[in-house]
Design a protein around this motif. Structure first.
Motif, short mmCIF file in Angstrom:
data_model
loop_
_atom_site.label_atom_id
_atom_site.label_comp_id
_atom_site.label_asym_id
_atom_site.label_seq_id
_atom_site.Cartn_x
_atom_site.Cartn_y
_atom_site.Cartn_z
N SER A 116 3.56 -1.20 3.64
CA SER A 116 3.26 0.15 3.41
C SER A 116 4.70 0.85 2.88
O SER A 116 5.54 0.96 3.73
N ALA A 160 1.63 4.80 1.47
CA ALA A 160 1.42 5.86 2.47
C ALA A 160 1.26 7.16 2.03
O ALA A 160 1.81 7.75 1.05
N ARG A 184 0.93 -1.20 -0.08
CA ARG A 184 -0.01 0.01 0.13
C ARG A 184 0.92 1.45 0.15
O ARG A 184 2.00 1.11 0.58
#
Length: 960
Positions: free
Chosen positions: A295, A279, A277
């Protein structure tokens, strides 16, 4: 020797000395002395070797120092440069460190004056000399300058790899923000001759902000990544190294990306059994969340986002169209969920791609095997069919499901089955395949304690697409009747109720545990305190089906499950442990309220809006009219009248609070005026009050569902869809706009048929005008920056979807949230997940189909017998009525024109017909008791005339 007992005595004979020495036997002493002498010889030999090395070292040091003057004097065109290089290599390795440091600036200057006078061997000798100097900790700034000078003029020969072995590690250790570009260039040049495995390892170890792109680097990156040996080594890297490697490779290739680069990148991503993912914090570096998610922020995220940009995506699409067996884009979608939407948008507008991927997918033998499998009663236990483990097939399936999900979202019902993208026949075939695949994923994978993340992702997207196709079919009807029902799943009502209750108990226990942990965290200031972490239990397959795939189960069965859940909840309320011991008060848990007819909504709100889930308890309502207290004992009928009157009042669009509005088809949805005023800070206190009433009306609808009370109002489809939180991933879209305002939807879609010139004359931008109390206000569609964009032929589709999103989602989000908060006080979300929006409306209002035989079989007669003339005439008249008149009669008696979903047997209290002796009176009704007061007519014509007059008179109760 034998003794008299028959046993023997052992005699020890000492052939040497009579007394044993303290040091052991003579042989042992001799052995120890030999060992000592051998150790002494080894020490002497080692000492001699060391002394030899020292003498040699000192001799070499002396020779090296002695060569300095001769080497300094070597200059001019007639210099033997091979000797010059060799002498310096000897000096750099053997002379004093201080001497070598002083010579390097002169050495660098000498290289600068060389004009292609060194052969490959000489270059290798110099590179080795610099490597040796690094090992002796010579000033790295000087060494880097020298190495850069050498490699700017010469290329390291590939046949002398040993000469530079380990040089890149020494150079890397000198990297800092001030010299990183120079160091990176050097390392790229060094890796041209070092082992091809060194380059990927280097790329996996440096921060992405230190990486940039140059032609020579691009060439080396492709050369190293193209070898199977390098890929094999890359597989062994850690998760963090793989992520860093991908980020740096993409950063190097940049705009030079070609289709051949897709394969090595795809092979690396294929080894990542986790997701990444991005950030929001731009300073955040790569962070390890859990074993299945990372992240990434800062430069790392910037580099990885390039996987969703051109030309990489364009070349990757070309790779797909060429039917490469190992495409890159499926891996990118799987590893980077944040890039899926953008990739889907780019891919679906590429002509022919969706159709091409479908053709590739359906040509796979795994697809054919699963498609041919017939659903039967043994699907849950069958061992003859399994979900394929073929990586290429699963990747292609995951990719296609994502594309199709996006396609179904952004296209209208008429556009979805475009021949170039998704044929109607293909839609039916793929839906059939997906239905089988999802059943296997749900029924099979829950048997295992751990499932690969790739399969979990496939299950999630497959369920989403199947729900989208189901909703599409409700509007378009491209599938045959009874397509969705899966027969013989082995489910029964009691089993489904028990599993849903167990799931609800698990959820509530986890919520309690988390709330306890949060409270404990607030009481303790120390951040190092460890809290309990809930290990999520896998959802039972039956619960998963009822939550996310309810259409696999017959609607009637699901209604029975719902009523069973409600009945069990009522039973638990009656067994309230808070009830005092030995009490016999049947009304202990009841909620009482005095309700004035003219202030029904306000009094009801004041009495009940703060009771929360206690609103499930039985109500004891006392009505007050203009003459005082109304007579009557609440045996359930008054409660029904109260709730019916309450919703009639509150959901009336003409109500003073105006909580709801009507669509052009007279269906209700939350009034957008509340949201619009909140955004513009208009009467915020009044809007807060309206939201509180919205929450209470959610409780009121929940109470009606809980008590099985049917109400006449119909809600908008797009509003009902938000009641199903398990399917919240599918927001209302353009197709749902027709349920709000058909004319507005048609006019908006005309933009797709306009030319660029026609659109420009409209002077539209990404904002929308809304009226608030007669004044016009502008609202941005998207971010404030996007609001300034002009609508063109290129972005009109995005504009249409933004308008639909604003009208159907954004404008009612706050109101819907409050409504659902109240609704879920009484009705568990899992209970409503079992129904689609149209079925939810039937649950609220019943069905329009009235089964006359079912009606006749479930009637209570008061003062009449079934064979009485009046009753026989009554049913003859009802049989001859139109469907509208029959519904009007049902509404006249029960206050709802629609029959109960489970038939009249489920009506509580039962439909009743009570005898009135005076045949001169008109039929009347008591809706709170579902009772028709029928005079004893003897003529059919008279009964028909007076009955029709009564049911259409709309004169209220006790008509006479």
């Amino acid at each position: 020797m034998f003794n008299f007992t028959g046993s023997t005595n052992r005699r020890n004979v000492n052939l040497g000395e009579r007394r044993r020495s303290r040091g052991g036997s003579f042989l042992q002493q001799t052995h120890r002395e030999q060992q000592k002498r051998e150790e002494l010889r080894l020490k002497e030999r080692a000492s001699a070797v060391i002394q030899g090395y020292v003498r040699q070292f000192l001799a070499l040091r002396q020779i090296g120092n002695g060569m300095v003057r001769e080497w300094n004097e070597m200059a001019g065109a007639d210099v033997n440069w091979l000797r010059w290089c060799s002498m310096f290599a000897f000096i750099a390795k053997n002379a004093d460190k201080e001497v070598v440091e002083k010579l390097f600036p002169r050495f660098t200057a000498g290289i600068e004056h060389l004009q292609n006078q060194l052969d490959g061997y000489s270059v290798a000798v110099l590179a080795r000399a610099i490597r040796d100097a690094f090992q002796r900790h010579i000033d790295p700034v000087v060494l880097l300058r020298c190495l850069a000078t050498l490699l700017d003029r010469y290329t390291l020969p590939t046949e002398y790899t040993k000469a530079v072995a380990g040089l890149s590690k020494s150079v890397t250790a000198c990297m800092d923000p001030e010299n990183y570009r120079d160091v990176v260039r050097l390392i790229f040049k060094i890796n041209a001759v070092e082992s091809p495995l060194e380059f990927p390892l280097f790329l996996a170890s440096i921060p992405p902000e230190y990486v940039f792109s140059e032609p020579s680097m691009v060439h080396l990156a492709r050369e190293c990544l193209s070898t199977s040996k390098a890929i094999t080594e890359i597989v062994q890297l850690s998760a963090e190294q793989k992520i860093s490697l991908v980020a740096n490779i993409v950063r190097i290739l940049g705009a030079s990306f070609v289709a051949d680069d897709c394969r090595p990148l795809g092979l690396i991503l294929a080894q990542m059994d986790f997701t990444i993912r991005f950030a929001e914090d731009t300073k955040k570096a790569l962070k390890h969340g859990d074993k299945q998610e990372f992240s990434a922020g800062g430069a790392m995220a910037t580099s990885l986002r390039l996987l969703g940009e051109n030309p990489l995506v364009s070349k990757a699409i070309d790779q797909l169209l060429m039917r490469d067996p190992s495409p890159l884009l499926p891996h990118v979608m799987r590893v980077f969920p944040d890039l899926r939407l953008k990739l889907c948008m780019v891919c679906t507008i590429r002509s022919g791609l969706l159709r091409s991927v479908y053709d590739q997918l359906t040509s796979c033998p795994e697809y054919a095997a699963l498609f041919q499998f017939e659903l039967d009663s043994n699907i849950a236990l069958s061992t003859g069919i399994t979900f394929s483990n073929d990586e290429n097939f699963t990747n292609l399936l995951f990719f296609y499901c994502n594309l199709l999900s996006y396609w179904l979202t952004v296209t209208t019902d008429t556009e979805s089955f475009d021949p170039s993208s998704f044929l109607a026949q293909a839609a039916e075939n793929f839906t059939r395949f997906l239905k089988i695949e999802v059943l296997l994923l749900v029924l099979r994978l829950n048997l295992f304690p751990w499932t690969p993340s790739t399969i979990l992702q496939q299950r999630e997207i497959s369920i989403m697409v199947l729900n989208q196709l189901y909703m599409k079919n409700l509007r378009v009807k491209f599938l045959p009747e009874n397509f969705w029902i899966v027969k013989n799943l082995g489910l029964n009502t009691k089993t489904m109720i028990a599993l849903l209750e167990a799931e609800q108990k698990r959820i509530e226990d986890e919520e309690d545990l988390l709330s306890d942990d949060e409270g404990e965290a607030k009481e303790n200031a120390k951040p190092s305190l460890k809290f309990r972490k809930i290990s999520p239990t896998k959802t039972a397959p039956v619960v998963e089906i009822l939550k996310t795939l309810p259409f696999f189960v017959n609607f009637t069965e699901r209604v029975e499950v719902f009523r069973g859940l409600v009945a069990n909840e009522k039973e638990r309320i009656q067994q309230n442990p808070e009830m005092p011991l030995f009490t016999h008060d049947p009304h202990f848990n009841n909620l009482s309220a005095d309700i004035r007819r003219e202030f029904l909504l306000e009094d009801a709100f004041d009495a009940f809006h703060n009771v929360g889930d206690k609103f499930k308890h039985q109500l004891r309502v006392t009505f007050f009219n203009e003459f005082g207290v109304e007579a009557g004992i609440d045996g359930g009928g008054i409660t029904k009248e109260f709730l019916t009157a309450l919703v009639m009042n509150a959901f009336d669009p003409e109500n003073e609070l105006a909580l709801f509005k009507q669509t052009d088809q007279y269906n209700l949805y939350p009034n957008p005026d509340i949201y619009l005023k909140l955004i513009k800070s208009i009467d915020k206190q009044e809007q807060a009050k309206r939201l509180a009433y919205m929450r209470f009306m959610g409780m009121a609808i929940g109470k009606c569902l809980f008590e099985g009370i049917l109400i006449e109002f119909r809600f908008a489809h797009f509003f009902l869809s938000k009641w199903r939180i398990a399917q919240s991933g599918t927001k209302s879209s353009v197709d749902d706009l027709a349920y709000l305002d058909g004319n507005f939807s048609r006019n908006l879609m005309k933009l797709m048929d306009m030319s660029a010139e026609q659109i420009s004359t409209l002077d539209l931008n990404f904002e929308i005008d809304e009226k608030i109390d007669g004044d016009v206000y502008k609202f941005p569609l998207g971010t404030p920056t996007e609001a300034e964009q002009t609508v063109t032929a290129g972005n009109r589709l995005r504009y249409i979807h933004q308008v639909a999103n604003f009208k159907l989602n954004q404008c009612i989000q706050v109101q819907t949230g409050q409504f659902l908060k109240g609704l879920f006080h009484l009705i568990k979300p899992n209970w409503l997940n079992m129904f689609d929006p149209f079925e939810l409306q039937m649950l609220i209002s019943g069905t329009s189909d009235i089964n006359l035989q079912d009606w006749k079989e479930h009637v209570n007669y008061g003062g009449y017998w079934e064979t009485d003339l009046t009753i026989r005439l009554f049913w003859e008249v009802v049989e001859e009525m139109s469907a509208e008149d029959q519904q009007a009669l049902v509404r006249f008696v029960t206050s709802a024109s629609r029959a109960p979903l489970l038939g009249f047997a489920a009506l509580d209290p039962k439909f009743g017909i009570s005898r009135v002796p005076d045949h001169t009176r008109l039929p009347t009704a008591s809706t709170c008791a579902n009772l028709l007061k029928l005079p004893q007519y003897q003529l059919k014509s008279e009964l028909r005339e007076k009955l029709l007059y009564s049911i259409h008179a709309n004169s209220g109760f006790d008509l006479s």
